[in-house]
Write a protein that holds these residues in place. Structure first.
Motif, PDB file in Angstrom:
ATOM      1  N   TYR A 110       0.846  -1.190   0.000  1.00 15.54           N
ATOM      2  CA  TYR A 110       0.000   0.000   0.000  1.00 15.54           C
ATOM      3  C   TYR A 110       0.880   1.237   0.000  1.00 15.54           C
ATOM      4  CZ  TYR A 110      -4.478  -2.265   0.860  1.00 15.54           C
ATOM      5  OH  TYR A 110      -5.621  -3.004   0.733  1.00 15.54           O
ATOM      6  N   THR A 166      -7.093  -0.680  -5.436  1.00 15.39           N
ATOM      7  CA  THR A 166      -8.027   0.225  -4.776  1.00 15.39           C
ATOM      8  C   THR A 166      -7.406   1.595  -4.555  1.00 15.39           C
ATOM      9  OG1 THR A 166      -7.306  -0.405  -2.553  1.00 15.39           O
ATOM     10  CG2 THR A 166      -9.120  -1.678  -3.513  1.00 15.39           C
ATOM     11  N   PHE A 167      -8.267   2.574  -4.371  1.00 13.57           N
ATOM     12  CA  PHE A 167      -7.854   3.934  -4.046  1.00 13.57           C
ATOM     13  C   PHE A 167      -8.848   4.445  -3.017  1.00 13.57           C
ATOM     14  CE2 PHE A 167      -7.676   8.512  -4.620  1.00 13.57           C
ATOM     15  CZ  PHE A 167      -6.311   8.734  -4.701  1.00 13.57           C
ATOM     16  N   ASN A 188      -3.571   3.651  -1.275  1.00 21.49           N
ATOM     17  CA  ASN A 188      -3.981   2.791  -2.376  1.00 21.49           C
ATOM     18  C   ASN A 188      -3.026   1.623  -2.533  1.00 21.49           C
ATOM     19  OD1 ASN A 188      -1.793   4.202  -3.451  1.00 21.49           O
ATOM     20  ND2 ASN A 188      -2.658   4.230  -5.500  1.00 21.49           N
TER      21      ASN A 188
END
Length: 111
Positions: A3, A105-106, A101
């Motif tokens: 991440y 995903t963000f 993110n």
């Protein structure tokens, strides 16, 4: 899963803002943790600087039993770094400019 975390601290009141000071702040905040995060900072805007960008990366387990707990712990740790920077430099966290993110995903760091 790796991440990335990024946020902006704005309206900094510290007069002598420089890369060395930011490194010292990150090191001082990192002393609170058994495993500090590797924090990267970037002075933003024009001189004198009033904003900084703060970034970090962390690996979070993809195993279902660990994922939520590790991600929550990592998010909280990054937020503590942001709190430390804003307190030490007399600025405020731009919650609209704080994200995390991975490759899929963000998300916003603050809801």
């Amino acid at each position: 899963m790796v991440y990335e975390f990024a946020a902006k601290i704005k309206n900094i009141q510290h007069n002598n803002l420089c890369e060395e000071l930011l490194k010292e702040c990150a090191d001082e905040i990192g002393k609170k943790f058994d495993k500090p995060m590797e924090i990267k900072t970037l002075l933003a805007g024009e001189v004198p600087y009033h904003d900084i960008l703060v970034k970090a990366q962390a690996s979070v387990s993809t195993m279902p039993m660990f994922f939520d707990a590790e991600l929550t712990e990592t998010l909280n740790k990054f937020r503590q770094y942001l709190d430390g920077f804003s307190a030490a430099l007399g600025g405020e966290i731009s919650k609209a400019d704080a994200f995390y993110n991975n490759s899929k995903t963000f998300n916003k760091l603050y809801l």
